[in-house]
Design a protein around this motif. Structure first.
Motif, short mmCIF file in Angstrom:
data_model
loop_
_atom_site.label_atom_id
_atom_site.label_comp_id
_atom_site.label_asym_id
_atom_site.label_seq_id
_atom_site.Cartn_x
_atom_site.Cartn_y
_atom_site.Cartn_z
N THR A 24 0.86 -1.19 0.00
CA THR A 24 0.00 0.00 0.00
C THR A 24 0.89 1.23 0.00
OG1 THR A 24 -1.91 1.00 1.07
CG2 THR A 24 -0.17 0.16 2.50
N THR A 25 0.28 2.37 0.01
CA THR A 25 1.07 3.60 -0.07
C THR A 25 0.87 4.48 1.16
OG1 THR A 25 -0.63 4.94 -1.15
CG2 THR A 25 0.73 3.55 -2.55
N TYR A 26 1.79 5.37 1.37
CA TYR A 26 1.72 6.31 2.49
C TYR A 26 0.46 7.16 2.39
CZ TYR A 26 6.63 5.00 2.81
OH TYR A 26 7.79 4.31 2.91
N GLY A 27 0.24 7.65 1.20
CA GLY A 27 -0.92 8.52 0.99
C GLY A 27 -2.22 7.80 1.24
N ALA A 28 -2.30 6.57 0.79
CA ALA A 28 -3.52 5.80 0.96
C ALA A 28 -3.79 5.58 2.44
CB ALA A 28 -3.37 4.46 0.24
N VAL A 29 -2.76 5.27 3.18
CA VAL A 29 -2.90 5.06 4.62
C VAL A 29 -3.28 6.37 5.30
CG1 VAL A 29 -1.70 4.45 6.75
CG2 VAL A 29 -1.29 3.14 4.65
N ALA A 30 -2.58 7.43 4.92
CA ALA A 30 -2.86 8.74 5.51
C ALA A 30 -4.31 9.13 5.27
CB ALA A 30 -1.91 9.79 4.91
N ARG A 31 -4.76 8.90 4.06
CA ARG A 31 -6.14 9.24 3.71
C ARG A 31 -7.11 8.38 4.50
NH1 ARG A 31 -8.35 11.84 -0.68
NH2 ARG A 31 -6.34 12.05 -1.66
N ALA A 32 -6.76 7.11 4.66
CA ALA A 32 -7.64 6.17 5.33
C ALA A 32 -7.83 6.51 6.80
CB ALA A 32 -7.07 4.76 5.18
N VAL A 33 -6.85 7.16 7.38
CA VAL A 33 -6.96 7.52 8.79
C VAL A 33 -7.45 8.96 8.98
CG1 VAL A 33 -5.20 5.88 9.47
CG2 VAL A 33 -4.55 8.24 8.96
N GLY A 34 -7.82 9.59 7.87
CA GLY A 34 -8.40 10.91 7.98
C GLY A 34 -7.42 12.06 7.86
N LYS A 35 -6.21 11.79 7.40
CA LYS A 35 -5.23 12.85 7.21
C LYS A 35 -4.65 12.78 5.80
CE LYS A 35 -5.18 14.07 11.62
NZ LYS A 35 -5.69 15.36 12.09
N PRO A 36 -5.44 13.14 4.81
CA PRO A 36 -5.06 12.98 3.41
C PRO A 36 -3.76 13.68 3.05
CG PRO A 36 -6.97 14.42 3.62
CD PRO A 36 -6.74 13.77 4.96
N GLY A 37 -3.35 14.64 3.81
CA GLY A 37 -2.14 15.37 3.47
C GLY A 37 -0.95 15.01 4.33
N ALA A 38 -1.19 14.16 5.32
CA ALA A 38 -0.14 13.87 6.28
C ALA A 38 0.65 12.62 5.91
CB ALA A 38 -0.74 13.72 7.67
N SER A 39 0.85 12.43 4.63
CA SER A 39 1.56 11.23 4.18
C SER A 39 2.96 11.14 4.79
CB SER A 39 1.65 11.23 2.67
OG SER A 39 2.03 12.51 2.20
N ARG A 40 3.56 12.29 5.00
CA ARG A 40 4.90 12.30 5.58
C ARG A 40 4.89 11.74 6.98
NH1 ARG A 40 7.78 17.84 3.59
NH2 ARG A 40 9.25 16.76 2.31
N ARG A 41 3.88 12.07 7.71
CA ARG A 41 3.81 11.61 9.09
C ARG A 41 3.67 10.10 9.14
NH1 ARG A 41 0.55 12.96 14.14
NH2 ARG A 41 -1.17 13.42 12.80
N VAL A 42 3.04 9.53 8.12
CA VAL A 42 2.91 8.09 8.06
C VAL A 42 4.30 7.45 8.08
CG1 VAL A 42 2.11 6.13 6.67
CG2 VAL A 42 0.74 8.20 6.80
#
Length: 108
Positions: A24-42
């Motif tokens: 999976t991807t960072y962005g997909a996970v970030a989006r899935a947890v409600g932070k579509p822009g926080a891919s970096r934090r993932v």
DNA sequence: GGTCTGACTAAAT
DNA sequence: GATTTAGCCAGAC
């Protein structure tokens, strides 16, 4: 703290739900947890979590193993993926689009 | 304690 | 369609 919104908790839970042989991807996970822009934090969460989560199943949106740089030498990201049946060439997941696992499926 | 960096992504130009 | 800009936010310095 890092887990004020349960972000870290959700990321860990989600990544752990990624089936073997899938990515999976960072962005997909970030989006899935409600932070579509926080891919970096993932990425940070995975770094902090360490071996607690199968971080090798998380790559960037192009299928590139961008996180491989931070993996231990004796446990290369590509090697772990290959062991699970994911073909990796030159730090890039082959057939990434086909192996992509949407974390939103786990939320259903 | 302000600033920079970073396992990134999406939108804008 | 390729390049640039902005946004996300926790740690490291």
């Amino acid at each position: 703290m890092a887990d004020a919104d349960g972000f870290e908790r959700d990321v860990c839970a989600l990544v752990r739900l990624v089936p073997r042989g899938r990515v999976t991807t960072y962005g997909a996970v970030a989006r899935a947890v409600g932070k579509p822009g926080a891919s970096r934090r993932v990425g940070w969460v995975l770094h902090t979590a360490g071996a607690v989560v199968p971080a090798h199943r998380v790559v960037n949106r192009l299928g590139l193993l961008t996180g491989a740089t931070h993996f231990p030498e004796d446990r290369p990201m590509a090697d772990l993926l290959t062991a699970e049946g994911v073909r990796v060439e030159q730090g890039c997941v082959v057939e990434f689009k086909r192996l992509f696992w949407d974390p939103n499926q786990a939320l259903q």
